[in-house]
Design a protein around this motif. Structure first.
Motif, short mmCIF file in Angstrom:
data_model
loop_
_atom_site.label_atom_id
_atom_site.label_comp_id
_atom_site.label_asym_id
_atom_site.label_seq_id
_atom_site.Cartn_x
_atom_site.Cartn_y
_atom_site.Cartn_z
N GLY A 17 -12.30 -0.42 -0.69
CA GLY A 17 -11.15 -1.14 -0.16
C GLY A 17 -10.28 -0.27 0.69
O GLY A 17 -10.77 0.51 1.51
N TYR A 18 -8.95 -0.31 0.46
CA TYR A 18 -8.00 0.38 1.30
C TYR A 18 -6.95 1.12 0.47
O TYR A 18 -6.65 0.75 -0.66
CB TYR A 18 -7.27 -0.62 2.22
N ALA A 19 -6.39 2.18 1.08
CA ALA A 19 -5.32 2.95 0.47
C ALA A 19 -4.40 3.47 1.55
O ALA A 19 -4.81 3.63 2.71
CB ALA A 19 -5.86 4.11 -0.36
N GLY A 28 -2.11 6.68 -2.06
CA GLY A 28 -3.30 7.29 -2.61
C GLY A 28 -4.14 6.37 -3.47
O GLY A 28 -5.33 6.63 -3.67
N ARG A 29 -3.55 5.31 -3.98
CA ARG A 29 -4.32 4.40 -4.83
C ARG A 29 -5.19 3.50 -3.97
O ARG A 29 -4.73 2.92 -3.00
CB ARG A 29 -3.41 3.54 -5.69
N VAL A 30 -6.46 3.40 -4.33
CA VAL A 30 -7.39 2.57 -3.57
C VAL A 30 -7.42 1.18 -4.19
O VAL A 30 -7.68 1.01 -5.38
CB VAL A 30 -8.81 3.18 -3.58
N PHE A 31 -7.15 0.18 -3.36
CA PHE A 31 -7.17 -1.22 -3.80
C PHE A 31 -8.39 -1.92 -3.23
O PHE A 31 -8.70 -1.76 -2.04
CB PHE A 31 -5.92 -1.96 -3.32
N LEU A 43 0.82 -1.21 0.00
CA LEU A 43 0.00 0.00 0.00
C LEU A 43 0.85 1.26 0.00
O LEU A 43 0.58 2.21 -0.74
CB LEU A 43 -0.93 -0.01 1.21
N MET A 44 1.93 1.26 0.81
CA MET A 44 2.75 2.47 0.91
C MET A 44 3.55 2.73 -0.37
O MET A 44 3.93 3.87 -0.64
CB MET A 44 3.70 2.36 2.10
N VAL A 70 -1.99 5.29 8.80
CA VAL A 70 -1.42 5.27 7.45
C VAL A 70 -2.40 4.68 6.45
O VAL A 70 -2.54 5.16 5.34
CB VAL A 70 -0.09 4.45 7.43
N ILE A 71 -3.10 3.63 6.86
CA ILE A 71 -4.03 2.94 5.96
C ILE A 71 -5.43 3.51 6.15
O ILE A 71 -5.94 3.55 7.27
CB ILE A 71 -4.04 1.43 6.24
#
Length: 230
Positions: free
Chosen positions: A225-227, A177-180, A172-173, A217-218
């Motif tokens: 989902g998560y970013a 900014g990208r959402v997965f 993720l890091m 951070v997340i």
């Protein structure tokens, strides 16, 4: 029962059903792993401490000491050897408890031996190096992550993550900014398809957040989902 000079390393298998234990040993051995078998939890914990395997495959319902208790004691002692639970229990509570204790993955019975071997290899790949695209150190707020050294600190203080937790955070890091979606994270971090259950992602995100304390951070994007923060 331990193979000589295994090229992929030694895997400890703790399973009290002889037919299943022999099947797991056969497929891991074919893939180049050395395998040491134990039949009960007390002997399994002792073997984990004595042999220092590259990974542990643990049944949950073991005589004398459960697989989850083995995992808990290893983690409390600072031993972060990758752990995969092999269990007949398909109840979500059992899976979540196992992951919260620091397990890296789980496989439910009945299972494909080839899938189990693939899971072991995937966990070891994550332990051996950073996922693709995550090679540069990153700092987000108080959190610093170094993929080469596989370290995470919060305000300079080290944070102990399992190999899977580390790779989830690194993945993720590396793409702030990208959402997965959960399915994308399963494929990118765990290396397998969504049929394995996206609840796994949620549990690991919760564990990472807990270990990072107040260093947010997340981010959760509801319904998506998560970013990671940029």
């Amino acid at each position: 029962m331990t193979a000589d000079a295994p090229p992929r390393g030694l895997v400890l298998v703790v399973e009290d059903e002889p037919a299943i234990a022999d099947l797991v040993r056969l497929y891991l051995s074919r893939d180049g792993f050395g395998v040491h078998l134990e039949r009960d939890g007390v002997a399994g914990l002792a073997a984990a401490r004595r042999l220092r395997p590259v990974a542990c495959v643990l049944d949950i319902a073991l005589p004398a000491l459960t697989g989850t208790e083995i995992c808990r004691r290893l983690r409390e002692a600072g031993d972060w050897t990758p752990v995969i639970f092999l269990t007949a229990r398909d109840d979500e509570v059992d899976r979540v408890v196992g992951l919260e204790l620091g397990a890296d993955d789980y496989v439910t019975k009945p299972f494909s031996p080839r899938e189990l071997v693939a899971r072991v290899r995937a966990v070891l790949r994550r332990t051996a190096g950073a996922p693709e695209g995550t090679g540069l150190p990153r700092v987000v707020g108080a959190v610093a992550l170094d993929p080469t050294r596989r370290t995470v600190t919060v305000e300079g203080a080290p944070v102990q993550l399992t190999s899977t937790e580390f790779d989830l955070l690194a993945y993720l890091m590396a793409r702030p900014g990208r959402v997965f979606t959960r399915e994308e994270l399963l494929a990118g971090v765990w290396g397998y398809a969504a049929h394995a259950g996206t609840r796994t992602v949620d549990v690991h995100v919760a564990q990472v957040r807990s270990k990072l304390g107040g260093a947010g951070v997340i981010r959760t994007h509801r319904g998506v989902g998560y970013a990671a923060d940029g």
